[in-house]
Write an enzyme that holds these catalytic residues in place. Structure first.
Site, PDB file in Angstrom:
ATOM      1  N   ILE A 136      -2.742   3.051  -1.459  1.00  0.00           N
ATOM      2  CA  ILE A 136      -3.656   3.029  -0.310  1.00  0.00           C
ATOM      3  C   ILE A 136      -4.062   1.604   0.043  1.00  0.00           C
ATOM      4  O   ILE A 136      -4.142   1.241   1.215  1.00  0.00           O
ATOM      5  CB  ILE A 136      -4.905   3.891  -0.591  1.00  0.00           C
ATOM      6  CG1 ILE A 136      -4.510   5.314  -1.008  1.00  0.00           C
ATOM      7  CG2 ILE A 136      -5.828   3.910   0.625  1.00  0.00           C
ATOM      8  CD1 ILE A 136      -3.718   6.066   0.032  1.00  0.00           C
ATOM      9  N   CYS A 157      -7.545  -1.641  -9.782  1.00  0.00           N
ATOM     10  CA  CYS A 157      -6.670  -1.051  -8.774  1.00  0.00           C
ATOM     11  C   CYS A 157      -5.318  -1.755  -8.783  1.00  0.00           C
ATOM     12  O   CYS A 157      -5.260  -2.972  -8.593  1.00  0.00           O
ATOM     13  CB  CYS A 157      -7.295  -1.144  -7.385  1.00  0.00           C
ATOM     14  SG  CYS A 157      -6.230  -0.482  -6.081  1.00  0.00           S
TER      15      CYS A 157
END
Length: 320
Positions: free
Chosen positions: A73, A132
């Site tokens: 994402i 992340c």
């Protein structure tokens, strides 16, 4: 017999029960309000926010795998100011704990955002996304003990809210990073974020995801996540929030006995948006069936393999 006590403590953060929803899989909770009684959850971890708006990575951003999914994402969000103005007021009225998740490119950025969230009001804790795999910068701080400690220390100095450090499994020695985060002031650690992976289209000779490498989540990573939780539980004294492939109440119970005090439900929300609420009810029933008065009676109770036990090995390894 009274109903089992589901309440847990993550350092200074008190939760009504150990069922949380993972950042990036539950939006900002509004999206799930028609499907889940959000007040019954132990807490909500909304989508990661960054100092400024981000458009995220190029599509495709997700791809299904045989036992989970890959995502890239790229922390698509409208920035921390928008989060504080538009999402926190709603989240604070849900009747459950709100754990704001923030990501920055330097310890100072993390600290400034945490202070902004605290000043805006409505959040009960901060989760630091130093893990992340789909962006450059922030994940670097979760790869070394020194980096993780620098971020946690900066946030601790700037913000009085409880701190959870969400760590990456994509390092050789997760326990050392977890120890550093705990020593720097983290109230708890969240284990684990996604494992890096790759999906390819052999016909086109190209990666499927627009960004190439992505983060693997879902049932495929559960055994790996359980191993990390178990190892870190022997190395730190702060509570652990376990996540990775949780779909059923048995999954929840496995993370608890491995040493997690709470869990986050992530990828399962995409397959069944009602799963988190159901797990709260099923956890209470499972504890009652086992004759347990509190969820805390299960935490960290995993013993050694039978062969080791027969040889006289202690019931559980001591913490480093």
């Amino acid at each position: 017999m009274p109903a089992p006590d589901l309440s847990v403590a993550l350092g200074r953060l008190r939760l009504a029960n150990p069922i949380l929803v993972a950042s990036g899989t539950f939006g900002y909770a509004r999206e799930f309000a028609p499907l889940v009684d959000l007040s019954t959850l132990g807490g909500v971890v909304p989508k990661t926010v960054t100092p400024l708006p981000r458009i995220g990575n190029p599509p495709p951003r997700t791809v299904e795998t045989p036992a989970g999914m890959l995502n890239s994402i790229g922390l698509d969000n409208d920035g921390v100011e928008h989060f504080c103005a538009h999402h926190l007021p709603y989240l604070s009225g849900l009747g459950t704990a709100v754990i704001a998740n923030v990501a920055g490119k330097s310890p100072d950025e993390f600290a400034v955002m945490a202070a902004q969230v605290e000043q805006a009001g409505g959040a009960d804790a901060i989760e630091l996304n130093v893990s992340c795999p789909n962006v450059s910068g922030g994940v670097d701080y979760g790869r070394t003990p020194q980096g993780a400690a620098a971020v946690v220390s900066a946030v601790r100095a700037a913000c009085g809210l409880p701190i959870l450090a969400k760590l990456t499994p994509n390092v050789t020695d997760v326990p050392s990073v977890a120890r550093a985060a705990a020593d720097a002031g983290a109230d708890a650690v969240t284990l684990v974020n996604t494992f890096t992976g790759l999906a390819v289209n052999w016909r086109t000779r190209r990666p499927v995801l627009g960004n190439g490498i992505g983060g693997l989540s879902g049932p495929a990573i559960k055994p790996l996540a359980l191993r990390v939780v178990y190892q870190v539980a022997q190395a730190v004294d702060v509570p652990i929030v376990g996540c990775g492939g949780i779909r059923t109440v048995d999954d929840v119970l496995e993370f608890l006995v491995c040493g997690a005090s709470a869990v986050q439900v992530g990828t399962a929300n995409f397959a069944d948006p009602t799963v988190s609420g159901r797990l709260v009810t099923e956890l209470a029933a499972a504890l009652e069936q086992e004759g347990l008065g509190s969820v805390n009676e299960l935490v960290g109770t995993l013993g050694p393999p039978k062969t080791q036990q027969a040889a006289g090995t202690p019931a559980a390894p001591t913490k480093a």
